[in-house]
Design a protein around this motif. Structure first.
Motif, PDB file in Angstrom:
ATOM      1  N   MET A   1      19.955 -59.551  13.727  1.00  0.00           N
ATOM      2  CA  MET A   1      18.895 -58.445  13.723  1.00  0.00           C
ATOM      3  C   MET A   1      18.136 -58.526  12.720  1.00  0.00           C
ATOM      4  O   MET A   1      17.153 -58.495  12.284  1.00  0.00           O
ATOM      5  N   LYS A   2      18.858 -58.828  11.424  1.00  0.00           N
ATOM      6  CA  LYS A   2      18.253 -58.762  10.060  1.00  0.00           C
ATOM      7  C   LYS A   2      17.184 -59.582   9.786  1.00  0.00           C
ATOM      8  O   LYS A   2      16.156 -59.623   9.200  1.00  0.00           O
ATOM      9  N   LEU A   3      17.636 -60.954  10.495  1.00  0.00           N
ATOM     10  CA  LEU A   3      16.611 -61.990  10.384  1.00  0.00           C
ATOM     11  C   LEU A   3      15.310 -61.805  10.855  1.00  0.00           C
ATOM     12  O   LEU A   3      14.411 -62.054  10.284  1.00  0.00           O
ATOM     13  N   PHE A   4      15.383 -60.942  12.100  1.00  0.00           N
ATOM     14  CA  PHE A   4      14.067 -60.890  12.882  1.00  0.00           C
ATOM     15  C   PHE A   4      13.292 -59.831  12.041  1.00  0.00           C
ATOM     16  O   PHE A   4      12.242 -59.960  12.103  1.00  0.00           O
ATOM     17  N   LEU A   5      13.900 -58.838  11.387  1.00  0.00           N
ATOM     18  CA  LEU A   5      13.297 -57.921  10.553  1.00  0.00           C
ATOM     19  C   LEU A   5      12.649 -58.518   9.273  1.00  0.00           C
ATOM     20  O   LEU A   5      11.481 -58.085   9.218  1.00  0.00           O
ATOM     21  N   ILE A   6      13.219 -59.275   8.882  1.00  0.00           N
ATOM     22  CA  ILE A   6      12.864 -59.998   7.481  1.00  0.00           C
ATOM     23  C   ILE A   6      11.592 -61.072   8.133  1.00  0.00           C
ATOM     24  O   ILE A   6      10.616 -60.966   7.345  1.00  0.00           O
ATOM     25  N   LEU A   7      11.681 -61.527   9.097  1.00  0.00           N
ATOM     26  CA  LEU A   7      10.677 -62.727   9.674  1.00  0.00           C
ATOM     27  C   LEU A   7       9.513 -61.526   9.861  1.00  0.00           C
ATOM     28  O   LEU A   7       8.414 -62.040   9.844  1.00  0.00           O
ATOM     29  N   ALA A  51       6.346 -57.354  17.576  1.00  0.00           N
ATOM     30  CA  ALA A  51       7.151 -57.848  18.406  1.00  0.00           C
ATOM     31  C   ALA A  51       8.502 -58.020  17.864  1.00  0.00           C
ATOM     32  O   ALA A  51       9.675 -57.806  18.241  1.00  0.00           O
ATOM     33  N   LEU A  52       8.320 -58.870  16.656  1.00  0.00           N
ATOM     34  CA  LEU A  52       9.685 -59.268  15.982  1.00  0.00           C
ATOM     35  C   LEU A  52      10.391 -58.242  15.386  1.00  0.00           C
ATOM     36  O   LEU A  52      11.667 -58.188  15.505  1.00  0.00           O
ATOM     37  N   LEU A  53       9.591 -57.131  14.729  1.00  0.00           N
ATOM     38  CA  LEU A  53      10.303 -55.868  14.329  1.00  0.00           C
ATOM     39  C   LEU A  53      10.970 -55.196  15.294  1.00  0.00           C
ATOM     40  O   LEU A  53      11.950 -54.679  15.145  1.00  0.00           O
ATOM     41  N   VAL A  54      10.229 -55.121  16.635  1.00  0.00           N
ATOM     42  CA  VAL A  54      10.954 -54.393  17.555  1.00  0.00           C
ATOM     43  C   VAL A  54      12.310 -54.905  18.025  1.00  0.00           C
ATOM     44  O   VAL A  54      13.211 -54.258  18.411  1.00  0.00           O
ATOM     45  N   THR A  55      12.031 -56.449  18.193  1.00  0.00           N
ATOM     46  CA  THR A  55      13.153 -57.021  18.743  1.00  0.00           C
ATOM     47  C   THR A  55      14.418 -56.828  17.728  1.00  0.00           C
ATOM     48  O   THR A  55      15.368 -56.774  17.985  1.00  0.00           O
ATOM     49  N   GLY A  56      14.179 -57.172  16.501  1.00  0.00           N
ATOM     50  CA  GLY A  56      15.264 -56.731  15.424  1.00  0.00           C
ATOM     51  C   GLY A  56      15.895 -55.359  15.542  1.00  0.00           C
ATOM     52  O   GLY A  56      16.974 -55.038  15.305  1.00  0.00           O
ATOM     53  N   LEU A  57      14.944 -54.267  15.595  1.00  0.00           N
ATOM     54  CA  LEU A  57      15.476 -52.848  15.816  1.00  0.00           C
ATOM     55  C   LEU A  57      16.354 -52.872  16.898  1.00  0.00           C
ATOM     56  O   LEU A  57      17.405 -52.195  17.019  1.00  0.00           O
ATOM     57  N   SER A  60      20.120 -53.757  17.566  1.00  0.00           N
ATOM     58  CA  SER A  60      21.400 -52.852  17.231  1.00  0.00           C
ATOM     59  C   SER A  60      21.885 -52.013  18.387  1.00  0.00           C
ATOM     60  O   SER A  60      22.932 -51.713  18.300  1.00  0.00           O
ATOM     61  N   LYS A  61      20.945 -51.970  19.422  1.00  0.00           N
ATOM     62  CA  LYS A  61      21.186 -51.162  20.301  1.00  0.00           C
ATOM     63  C   LYS A  61      21.907 -52.300  21.704  1.00  0.00           C
ATOM     64  O   LYS A  61      22.538 -51.934  22.443  1.00  0.00           O
ATOM     65  N   ILE A  62      21.057 -53.375  21.611  1.00  0.00           N
ATOM     66  CA  ILE A  62      21.197 -54.269  22.879  1.00  0.00           C
ATOM     67  C   ILE A  62      21.856 -55.421  22.388  1.00  0.00           C
ATOM     68  O   ILE A  62      20.911 -56.155  21.389  1.00  0.00           O
ATOM     69  N   GLN A  63      23.067 -56.025  22.501  1.00  0.00           N
ATOM     70  CA  GLN A  63      23.658 -57.070  21.823  1.00  0.00           C
ATOM     71  C   GLN A  63      23.801 -57.948  22.753  1.00  0.00           C
ATOM     72  O   GLN A  63      24.656 -58.237  23.470  1.00  0.00           O
ATOM     73  N   LEU A 114      12.288 -60.397  26.378  1.00  0.00           N
ATOM     74  CA  LEU A 114      12.621 -58.796  25.941  1.00  0.00           C
ATOM     75  C   LEU A 114      12.735 -57.811  26.936  1.00  0.00           C
ATOM     76  O   LEU A 114      13.422 -56.979  26.900  1.00  0.00           O
ATOM     77  N   GLY A 115      11.684 -58.012  27.780  1.00  0.00           N
ATOM     78  CA  GLY A 115      11.302 -56.934  29.043  1.00  0.00           C
ATOM     79  C   GLY A 115      12.715 -56.907  29.698  1.00  0.00           C
ATOM     80  O   GLY A 115      13.379 -55.981  30.119  1.00  0.00           O
ATOM     81  N   TYR A 116      13.186 -58.300  30.043  1.00  0.00           N
ATOM     82  CA  TYR A 116      14.582 -58.390  30.794  1.00  0.00           C
ATOM     83  C   TYR A 116      15.571 -57.700  30.029  1.00  0.00           C
ATOM     84  O   TYR A 116      16.481 -57.152  30.818  1.00  0.00           O
ATOM     85  N   ALA A 117      15.932 -58.069  28.853  1.00  0.00           N
ATOM     86  CA  ALA A 117      17.010 -57.420  28.137  1.00  0.00           C
ATOM     87  C   ALA A 117      16.966 -55.823  28.162  1.00  0.00           C
ATOM     88  O   ALA A 117      17.894 -55.074  28.221  1.00  0.00           O
ATOM     89  N   ILE A 118      15.626 -55.309  28.077  1.00  0.00           N
ATOM     90  CA  ILE A 118      15.602 -53.759  27.830  1.00  0.00           C
ATOM     91  C   ILE A 118      15.965 -53.083  29.403  1.00  0.00           C
ATOM     92  O   ILE A 118      16.632 -52.418  29.436  1.00  0.00           O
ATOM     93  N   ILE A 119      15.446 -53.857  30.165  1.00  0.00           N
ATOM     94  CA  ILE A 119      15.632 -53.594  31.908  1.00  0.00           C
ATOM     95  C   ILE A 119      17.097 -53.628  32.257  1.00  0.00           C
ATOM     96  O   ILE A 119      17.619 -52.653  32.964  1.00  0.00           O
ATOM     97  N   LYS A 120      17.921 -54.752  31.816  1.00  0.00           N
ATOM     98  CA  LYS A 120      19.299 -54.813  32.130  1.00  0.00           C
ATOM     99  C   LYS A 120      20.166 -53.959  31.429  1.00  0.00           C
ATOM    100  O   LYS A 120      21.067 -53.592  31.572  1.00  0.00           O
ATOM    101  N   HIS A 121      19.826 -53.755  30.030  1.00  0.00           N
ATOM    102  CA  HIS A 121      20.702 -53.085  29.040  1.00  0.00           C
ATOM    103  C   HIS A 121      20.345 -51.871  28.584  1.00  0.00           C
ATOM    104  O   HIS A 121      21.205 -51.200  27.948  1.00  0.00           O
ATOM    105  N   ILE A 122      19.416 -51.190  29.003  1.00  0.00           N
ATOM    106  CA  ILE A 122      18.988 -49.621  28.590  1.00  0.00           C
ATOM    107  C   ILE A 122      18.887 -48.720  29.866  1.00  0.00           C
ATOM    108  O   ILE A 122      18.343 -49.244  30.688  1.00  0.00           O
TER     109      ILE A 122
END
Length: 122
Positions: A1-7, A51-57, A60-63, A114-122
């Motif tokens: 999580m933190k890595l993608f926010l930093i990137l 997209a990196l920032l959204v992924t990082g954020l 915390s919700k989708i692991q 990203l889309g698949y993870a969102i659809i499957k886990h939210i």
């Protein structure tokens, strides 16, 4: 999580700096086509920085490993797509232009994951 926010933060900084360099440092030194390619590299770097920032954020919700993979595909896409255009635009070396589509493919895979993870886990 933190890595993608930093990137994301680092790539945001770089895209602004490289955009300013292209607008002010390359003007008159590179063809209009080269400037257009440079601008495209900056645009795609910034889009995928977001997209990196959204992924990082979202991590915390989708692991799930899909989120991690999506983040890496976005980052690799920035390196391959934007990076190859940053080199190709001022040099015209065609080898670098042939790398660009691999970056585009990486972006597409990142968005699918990203889309698949969102659809499957939210």
């Amino acid at each position: 999580m933190k890595l993608f926010l930093i990137l994301g933060v680092l790539n945001g900084f770089l895209s602004v700096a490289l955009g300013a360099f292209g607008a002010h440092g390359l003007e008159g030194k590179v063809s209009e086509k080269g400037l257009s390619q440079w601008s495209k590299a900056v645009d795609y770097q910034m889009f995928h920085t977001m997209a990196l920032l959204v992924t990082g954020l979202l991590m915390s919700k989708i692991q799930t490993g899909m989120m991690t993979s999506a983040g890496w595909f976005f980052f690799i896409g920035i390196l391959l797509f934007s990076g190859s255009l940053y080199i190709y635009a001022p040099t015209g070396i065609k080898t670098f232009a042939m790398i660009t589509p691999l970056g585009g493919l990486s972006f597409l895979i990142g968005w699918i994951l990203l889309g698949y993870a969102i659809i499957k886990h939210i």
